[in-house]
Design an enzyme around this catalytic site. Structure first.
Site: not given
Ligand code: GLC
Ligand code: GLC
Length: 648
Positions: A148, A291, A333, A397
């Site tokens: 990921d 995150d 986030e 990203h």
């Molecule tokens: C966050 C990151 C995303 C990842 C997810 C799980 O949303 O931005 O790229 O897939 O967390 O860690």
């Molecule tokens: C969902 C989550 C977010 C994450 C994303 C990854 O939208 O809410 O935290 O970044 O998935 O695609």
């Protein structure tokens, strides 16, 4: 409340002698220790109360509390002198990150510069751009292949060997700091990878480690939970639980099957993760990106997103940080409903937050050419509590999710469900006349939901325009890119550039050839940084140069006017559906920002400018020319900045 404070003070006084025995090396007469003790005394009651809420019913509550205090003291002792000096410096200037000089950038270490040493060599590039905040995407040890993009962490104390080692990271942090650039790293704390030591031990039958995660002997509870859960990656992996044959149990995996959710209902997990957090702080990290905050607490019968305890947990981590590594800020986030995003933002929780609403609505406005939804959102939702700031971005990203408020859309007569469908059609290029080249991400056939992948430039029309070799379209695309970045720069908050966007990087479809990435369209907007193309950045007749120098020009205006840091924001009515207008005012200074979201010229009347305080004429900051009050014409996608003149 006062009961708790008394109890907290009493508890702390009983813990002091325990600290003395545990850490005989501490010089309790030193100035440094006194400063630490001051922070501890100030913050402990808050921490105590939070932990009492979260873990008060656990029979060994005080044991865990004592252990946590030891962690805090130990990690503070390990903190380098220059970081302790930074702690003091930030305490003296707590609003440092609100300056109009702040500019963020984010990149993957390997894709941008191969490794950590490579990043160090790019410092001149960061400085050329004016960056003073650098977010390096996850760089800790993670599984080979599918990980990921590093968001599956196998150790918070080891760097991915392909990128360097922990000493390289420490050295980089300190080099950046000496150049005035703050290092930002992720704290991926909702889950670990299934190769983390705790997960490995759990698989081998270690019951203590098994309790660090949410595991279940059969499908009964997982099924019951799932009734209310949203699937995050439905295309790749339906459901939120994964069967682990070694354990003969189901484990909670909100994201991918190799990302095991941590069980924060267990106080040991909190303590362990507090230690990892402080370890990362002590590397020299100044902003910690928390995150996936929405998912960290689970409760049967709920969606297990944005629960009140998730906030208490982050506040508890905040208190721990305030005591042991106070220079470090938290950035949340939370890519969720705007009402929920706001709840993570406060001095005692996350001082910074991504602004997913602004991001989504900038793209929305480019698609519809109507500023109504953006205007309403800025009016209602842009203001933050004191000591906090938005991190504004147009791309990152991840995918773009259309997380605007359905109610606000309804107020404007927009049906949210249909509108999201339109936006998905528009940005995947299915909508006739669309300029965008995006890809759907995680289309859910069951709910009709989808999100969008694609680079800023490809979504803004540059890819299509270049294919069609249309000068006019290329020009429009460049101006769309500059327009949305302009809003980030002038609206207030820390603008964050997804590095590559400053030179108009296009989608890269080669991820489809890599089986570890092929199913995740987010890789389309995570290409290797093209240093060859970047060379053209100083030539304004090239695409790269038009974007790069266009950005630099706006940055120079921003950093010359304090109104863009401390100034109030007023959203104005422009009597024109295509023009967003706002004023940044500071003292007697007013800067009127007008942004044309359509591909046609728009005229703003002299009367409107008079109404908003430009009656004595204005300076057009983009051309640095002075004008008497008069109507102005905005070119397609133009953003203009007009500063008031005073009567004399
Ligand atoms: C966050 C990151 C995303 C990842 C997810 C799980 O949303 O931005 O790229 O897939 O967390 O860690
Ligand atoms: C969902 C989550 C977010 C994450 C994303 C990854 O939208 O809410 O935290 O970044 O998935 O695609």
């Amino acid at each position: 409340m006062t009961d708790h404070i008394n109890q907290a003070q009493l508890t702390l006084s009983r813990l002091y002698p325990r600290i003395q025995t545990e850490f005989p090396q501490i010089d309790m007469t030193s100035a440094e220790w006194n400063i630490f003790m001051q922070r501890l005394e100030e913050t402990f009651p808050r921490l105590f109360e939070l932990l009492l809420h979260l873990y008060g019913s656990s029979y060994d509550f005080f044991y865990h509390l004592e252990q946590l205090l030891f962690v805090i003291v130990r990690m503070w002792l390990e903190r380098d002198a220059d970081l302790k000096a930074l702690d003091q410096q930030r305490a003296a200037d707590p609003a440092w990150f609100k300056s109009n000089q702040m500019l963020g950038g984010v990149c993957y270490v390997d894709l941008f510069a191969k490794n950590l040493n490579g990043i160090e060599k790019k410092i001149p590039y960061f400085k050329e751009l004016g960056l003073n905040y650098l977010h390096l995407m996850p760089l800790f040890k993670c599984p080979d292949g599918n990980n990921d993009g590093g968001y599956a962490v196998s150790s918070y104390r080891e760097v991915n060997p392909a990128l360097g080692n922990i000493n390289d990271l420490k050295q980089l942090a300190s080099r950046l700091r000496s150049e005035g650039i703050s290092l930002v790293l992720d704290f991926v704390f909702n889950h670990t990878s299934d190769e983390h030591e705790w997960a490995l031990k759990a698989k081998q039958g270690d019951l203590v480690c098994r309790d660090f995660y949410w595991t279940f002997p059969d499908r009964q509870l997982p099924d019951a939970y799932e009734r209310n859960l949203r699937e995050i990656f439905p295309q790749e992996r339906p459901g939120s639980f994964t069967f682990i044959p070694e354990m003969n149990r189901w484990v909670w995996t909100t994201f991918h099957s190799y990302q095991w959710d941590l069980n924060y209902a267990n106080p040991m997990v909190f303590n362990k993760m507090a230690e990892e957090l402080l370890f990362i702080a002590n590397l020299g990290v100044e902003v910690l990106r928390l995150d996936a905050v929405a998912f960290i607490w689970k409760q049967m019968g709920t969606s297990c997103e944005n629960l009140p305890e998730a906030h208490l947990l982050i506040q508890a981590f905040n208190a721990v940080t305030r005591i042991a590594a106070p220079a470090m800020l938290f950035k949340s986030e939370a890519i969720v409903h705007p009402d929920e995003v706001a709840k993570y933002i406060s001095r005692n929780e996350c001082q910074l937050s991504y602004n997913p609403l602004l991001m989504a609505l900038l793209w929305n406005t480019l698609a519809t050419r109507q500023v109504n939804l953006l205007k309403l959102a800025l009016q209602n939702r842009h203001k933050l509590p004191a000591g906090c700031a938005w991190v504004n971005y147009v791309r990152g990203h991840d995918d773009i999710g259309w997380t605007f408020s359905d109610n606000e859309a309804a107020q404007l007569g927009i049906n949210a469900y249909d509108h999201r469908r339109f936006l998905n059609d528009f940005y995947t290029g299915r909508f006739q006349g669309s300029f965008a080249r995006g890809l759907p991400f995680q289309e859910n056939p069951r709910t009709g939901d989808a999100r969008i992948s694609g680079t800023c430039a490809s979504l803004a029309g540059l890819e299509q325009a270049l294919d069609e070799k249309s000068e006019e379209e290329i020009n429009l695309a460049i101006h769309r890119i500059l327009l949305i970045h302009g809003i980030l720069l002038f609206v207030g908050g820390i603008p964050l550039i997804y590095l590559g966007d400053e030179i108009g990087t296009l989608n890269d479809y080669t991820y489809r050839d890599d089986p570890a990435k092929a199913k995740d369209s987010r890789w389309v907007h995570r290409p290797k940084f093209d240093w060859q193309k970047a060379r053209k950045r100083t030539d304004p007749t090239s695409v790269q140069g038009a974007i790069f120098t266009g950005l630099q020009k706006m940055l120079a205006i921003r950093s010359a006017h304090t109104a863009f840091s401390v100034g109030d924001l007023t959203i104005i009515s422009t009597d024109n559906d295509h023009i967003l207008g706002f004023i940044r005012s500071h003292g007697t200074k007013r800067i009127l920002v007008l942004a044309n979201f359509s591909e046609n010229e728009q005229i703003v009347s002299a009367n409107l400018l008079r109404l908003y305080g430009l009656s004595f004429g204005f300076v057009d900051l983009t051309t640095n020319t002075q004008h008497p009050l008069k109507a102005i014409t905005l070119k397609p996608y133009q953003i203009t900045l007009l500063q008031n003149l005073s009567p004399d």
